[in-house]
Design a protein around this motif. Structure first.
Motif, PDB file in Angstrom:
ATOM      1  N   VAL A 146       1.050  -1.097  -0.159  1.00 37.32           N
ATOM      2  CA  VAL A 146       0.083  -0.012   0.056  1.00 37.32           C
ATOM      3  C   VAL A 146       0.813   1.237   0.050  1.00 37.32           C
ATOM      4  N   ALA A 147       2.037   1.115   0.839  1.00 38.08           N
ATOM      5  CA  ALA A 147       2.780   2.418   0.720  1.00 38.08           C
ATOM      6  C   ALA A 147       3.442   2.626  -0.591  1.00 38.08           C
ATOM      7  N   ASP A 148       3.737   1.572  -1.097  1.00 40.40           N
ATOM      8  CA  ASP A 148       4.486   1.639  -2.557  1.00 40.40           C
ATOM      9  C   ASP A 148       3.633   2.166  -3.431  1.00 40.40           C
ATOM     10  N   THR A 149       2.297   1.779  -3.405  1.00 39.01           N
ATOM     11  CA  THR A 149       1.341   2.362  -4.555  1.00 39.01           C
ATOM     12  C   THR A 149       0.947   3.548  -4.058  1.00 39.01           C
ATOM     13  N   PRO A 195       6.781  -1.057   7.833  1.00 38.76           N
ATOM     14  CA  PRO A 195       7.343  -0.017   7.073  1.00 38.76           C
ATOM     15  C   PRO A 195       7.725   1.204   7.899  1.00 38.76           C
ATOM     16  N   THR A 196       9.053   1.795   7.780  1.00 42.29           N
ATOM     17  CA  THR A 196       9.518   2.719   8.532  1.00 42.29           C
ATOM     18  C   THR A 196       9.071   4.340   8.030  1.00 42.29           C
ATOM     19  N   ASP A 197       8.642   4.233   6.901  1.00 42.81           N
ATOM     20  CA  ASP A 197       8.447   5.486   6.071  1.00 42.81           C
ATOM     21  C   ASP A 197       6.887   5.945   6.262  1.00 42.81           C
ATOM     22  N   VAL A 198       6.279   5.050   7.018  1.00 43.12           N
ATOM     23  CA  VAL A 198       4.819   5.185   7.348  1.00 43.12           C
ATOM     24  C   VAL A 198       4.333   5.814   8.417  1.00 43.12           C
ATOM     25  N   PRO A 199       3.782   6.989   8.658  1.00 38.76           N
ATOM     26  CA  PRO A 199       3.695   7.711  10.152  1.00 38.76           C
ATOM     27  C   PRO A 199       2.430   6.661  10.734  1.00 38.76           C
ATOM     28  N   ILE A 200       2.389   6.358  12.042  1.00 39.57           N
ATOM     29  CA  ILE A 200       1.474   5.491  12.414  1.00 39.57           C
ATOM     30  C   ILE A 200       0.774   6.533  13.859  1.00 39.57           C
TER      31      ILE A 200
END
Length: 121
Positions: free
Chosen positions: A75-78, A105-110
């Protein structure tokens, strides 16, 4: 979208409002439900123009396997390819949050709440 098999139950409810699409996941994210989850997310993402926000709400998820981590990476890549910003919502005390801290994924804020995820810049 609802998937109900003999082993796993999964549903995703999309809500689009303003500049955000909130996808609320319920049930089990595992090998049996991964494909349905990916399709639901891609359908929602394809309807949004950049630079909108996609919020994946995992707070109602009852089981989150390693397939869930693969799902979030896809999803992050899309979203990145389409110029969309992805945010994830989890209960900070849940096993899902632990799994994301360890292997997500470390590049997705939670975020802790949908409201916080949709308000953040």
């Amino acid at each position: 979208m609802v998937l109900d098999s003999s082993r796993s139950w999964f549903a995703v409810t999309p809500t689009v409002g303003g500049r955000a699409a909130v996808l609320t996941f319920r049930g089990v994210i595992d090998l049996a439900t991964e494909r349905a989850a990916v399709e639901a997310v891609q359908d929602a993402v394809s309807a949004l123009p950049p630079p909108d926000v996609v919020v994946v709400d995992l707070t109602p998820v009852s089981h989150f396997s390693v397939k869930g981590i693969y799902l979030l990476r896809a999803v992050a890549d899309t979203c990145a390819r389409r110029g969309l910003r992805l945010r994830v919502v989890v209960d900070p005390d849940s096993i899902t949050a632990v799994a994301l801290r360890i292997g997500g994924p470390t590049d997705v804020p939670i975020f802790d709440t949908v409201e916080a995820a949709t308000r953040a810049d």
